[in-house]
Design a protein around this motif. Structure first.
Motif, short mmCIF file in Angstrom:
data_model
loop_
_atom_site.label_atom_id
_atom_site.label_comp_id
_atom_site.label_asym_id
_atom_site.label_seq_id
_atom_site.Cartn_x
_atom_site.Cartn_y
_atom_site.Cartn_z
N SER A 9 -1.21 -5.16 -6.67
CA SER A 9 -2.02 -3.97 -6.51
C SER A 9 -3.05 -4.21 -5.41
O SER A 9 -3.69 -5.27 -5.36
CB SER A 9 -2.74 -3.65 -7.83
OG SER A 9 -3.72 -2.66 -7.63
N THR A 10 -3.19 -3.25 -4.51
CA THR A 10 -4.18 -3.41 -3.44
C THR A 10 -5.60 -3.45 -4.00
O THR A 10 -6.51 -3.94 -3.34
CB THR A 10 -4.07 -2.26 -2.42
OG1 THR A 10 -4.21 -1.01 -3.10
CG2 THR A 10 -2.73 -2.30 -1.70
N ARG A 47 0.83 -1.21 0.00
CA ARG A 47 0.00 0.00 0.00
C ARG A 47 0.86 1.25 0.00
O ARG A 47 0.58 2.22 -0.71
CB ARG A 47 -0.94 0.00 1.21
CG ARG A 47 -1.97 1.13 1.19
CD ARG A 47 -2.93 1.02 2.33
NE ARG A 47 -2.27 1.23 3.62
CZ ARG A 47 -2.89 1.24 4.79
NH1 ARG A 47 -4.21 1.02 4.84
NH2 ARG A 47 -2.24 1.43 5.91
N ALA A 48 1.98 1.21 0.77
CA ALA A 48 2.89 2.37 0.81
C ALA A 48 3.56 2.58 -0.54
O ALA A 48 3.70 3.73 -1.00
CB ALA A 48 3.93 2.15 1.91
N ARG A 49 3.98 1.48 -1.20
CA ARG A 49 4.60 1.61 -2.53
C ARG A 49 3.61 2.18 -3.54
O ARG A 49 3.97 3.00 -4.38
CB ARG A 49 5.12 0.25 -3.01
CG ARG A 49 6.40 -0.20 -2.35
CD ARG A 49 6.87 -1.53 -2.94
NE ARG A 49 7.28 -1.42 -4.33
CZ ARG A 49 8.53 -1.20 -4.75
NH1 ARG A 49 9.50 -1.04 -3.85
NH2 ARG A 49 8.81 -1.13 -6.03
N GLU A 50 2.38 1.73 -3.44
CA GLU A 50 1.36 2.22 -4.36
C GLU A 50 1.13 3.71 -4.19
O GLU A 50 1.03 4.46 -5.16
CB GLU A 50 0.06 1.45 -4.12
CG GLU A 50 -0.71 1.11 -5.37
CD GLU A 50 -1.83 0.12 -5.10
OE1 GLU A 50 -2.13 -0.68 -5.99
OE2 GLU A 50 -2.41 0.15 -3.99
N ARG A 51 1.05 4.15 -2.95
CA ARG A 51 0.82 5.57 -2.66
C ARG A 51 2.00 6.43 -3.08
O ARG A 51 1.83 7.60 -3.40
CB ARG A 51 0.53 5.76 -1.18
CG ARG A 51 -0.84 5.22 -0.75
CD ARG A 51 -1.06 5.34 0.74
NE ARG A 51 -2.42 4.92 1.11
CZ ARG A 51 -2.85 4.84 2.37
NH1 ARG A 51 -2.03 5.12 3.38
NH2 ARG A 51 -4.09 4.46 2.62
N ALA A 52 3.19 5.82 -3.08
CA ALA A 52 4.39 6.55 -3.48
C ALA A 52 4.58 6.54 -5.00
O ALA A 52 5.57 7.07 -5.50
CB ALA A 52 5.61 5.95 -2.79
N GLY A 53 3.65 5.89 -5.72
CA GLY A 53 3.75 5.83 -7.17
C GLY A 53 4.72 4.79 -7.68
O GLY A 53 5.10 4.82 -8.86
#
Length: 461
Positions: A259-260, A247-253
């Motif tokens: 994928s969450t 989730r943190a990687r996704e939010r950081a682009g």
């Protein structure tokens, strides 16, 4: 992308379906050779159980990272690399002087090879068809042969082990792999590999180690309650950390391992539960009945394998009827009916085997379980795969196969632990293990009933 002609489709699907067959076969054929392997390698039933469970576990924990590798290395390259590792593992297993070498060949090399080759099977089948009905038929063939491989594993393995040796069963696997490699020479990858595609190594490590601790915790339940609790807690913590990490990687682009968004689709989530439960019950039943017959009833490998003819016939009949059933019934109805048949089969096994010592007592129950699994295998895959667009097929394929193989691991680990802990109780141990499987089948039935009512087979009216 264009839909392939019928002839080229058949040529493409042959190696993919055969590969799924041999991987499923590998997960169940050792069950009927437990006594032979234990005597030959001077080990125990628990040692062989650990080998089988580790093979299934390695498949499960590496399936998601390997599905991401298909983007970097290419789907055909991963498929062939997996076949090569699998074949090498089978040959090493055939020559095993002891349990450690068997674990290296069967559990590790075959396990890693399977994790590499399974995701490309479903990705290639998905990308090959724009037409959802054709895609559904492809999934039906592949999933059906997977079910047949798991159900027929004890029968084929028992015949080979009795006629020649348990080692010859691994030679058989290597020969099938060689045939698949030959058939794959014209297999085309519809998308070019992307060597620059980032790979979330941290997420891969967290997910793999977390699932490893979870299954090992179950295996330790009869040895040390405190150690079991520690392993289960560590597994839960690592998997929670994994979710927070992606989730943190996704939010950081940045590109996460998964994928969450895959976990926010209710239909897919319920479909994954049904996949997990159906493989847990199928592999768990195979293990329970095989161990019970060999250690309590004193049957040899071929006698044990022949008893599984009912399950094999059930899966075959249901798979052949899958197309007609899909045109008349929703996927939800088929999955629910499959679990209902499976629960009925377990009840019949409990009642008949408890009342009679004759071998025929196993037939009706195993037939019902085979029919149930055969009915629901294809719609469960379709529910999950068809819930996402093509750009997420690699991720959902890896997650789907990981969840299914984790179910196989849980099935062998849970019922194996029950059998080993109550080994001296004979029929009682068998009954406890089968009741546990019935409970899991009811969980699958509940998930099927909770699926949205409009969930139909792709391409059905």
């Amino acid at each position: 992308m264009t839909v392939r002609s019928e002839g080229s489709s058949r040529g493409m699907l042959a190696p993919l379906a055969l590969a799924q067959f041999i991987c499923s076969f590998a997960g169940s054929n050792l069950n009927v050779m437990i006594n032979d392997i234990s005597r030959d390698l001077d080990t125990t039933v628990q040692g062989v159980q650990g080998t089988i469970t580790l093979f299934l576990l390695i498949m499960a924990v590496l399936m998601i990272p390997c599905s991401k590798l298909t983007d970097r290395w290419g789907r055909k390259r991963c498929f062939l690399a997996g076949l090569t590792l699998y074949g090498a593992g089978a040959l090493i297993s055939a020559c095993s002087p002891g349990l450690a070498v068997l674990i290296l060949g069967n559990s590790i090399l075959e396990g890693v090879g399977t994790a590499l080759l399974i995701p490309p099977i479903y990705i290639l089948a998905t990308l090959a068809y724009d037409d959802l009905a054709s895609r559904a038929r492809a999934f039906g063939l592949i999933s059906g042969l997977g079910g047949v491989g798991a159900a027929a594993g004890p029968l084929i393995g028992g015949f080979i082990a009795t006629a020649i040796s348990w080692r010859a069963a691994f030679v058989f696997q290597a020969l099938v792999v060689a045939l698949i490699v030959f058939l794959s020479r014209r297999l085309a990858d519809p998308l070019p590999p992307d060597p620059e595609r980032p790979l979330d190594l941290g997420g891969a490590a967290l997910s793999a180690v977390g699932m490893f601790f979870l299954v090992c915790g179950i295996l330790l339940s009869d040895d040390d309650a405190v150690l079991m609790a520690v392993f289960l807690a560590v597994g839960a913590i690592l998997l929670t950390w994994f979710f927070l990490h992606i989730r943190a990687r996704e939010r950081a682009g940045r590109d996460p391992l998964l994928s969450t968004g895959l976990f926010r689709n209710r239909t897919s989530n319920l479909g994954l539960v049904t996949q997990n439960m159906q493989w847990l019950v199928l592999m768990g039943t195979s293990f329970v009945v095989s161990v019970f017959l060999q250690t309590v009833r004193g049957y040899n490998a071929i006698e044990t394998g022949v008893i599984f003819t009912g399950a094999t016939a059930g899966v075959l009949v249901a798979s052949l009827a899958a197309g007609r059933l899909a045109r008349k019934h929703t996927q939800k109805a088929l999955i629910a009916a499959g679990f209902a048949l499976t629960v009925a089969g377990i009840v019949v096994l409990l009642v008949l085997v408890g009342q009679s010592s004759r071998v025929i007592a196993f037939g009706p129950g195993l037939l019902l379980i085979g029919l149930g699994v055969g009915v629901m295998l294809t719609p469960s895959v379709n529910v999950v795969q068809s819930s996402f667009p093509e750009d997420l097929q690699g991720e959902i394929s890896g997650l789907s196969r990981s969840v299914s193989n984790l179910g196989s691991s849980f099935g062998t680990a849970i019922v194996g632990t029950i059998l080993v802990s109550r080994a001296a109780e004979g029929d009682t141990a068998y009954a406890f293990a089968m009741v546990a499987l019935a409970i899991f089948a009811l969980v699958g039935l509940a998930a099927a009933v909770a699926l949205p009512s409009g969930t139909r087979q792709p391409g059905s009216p």
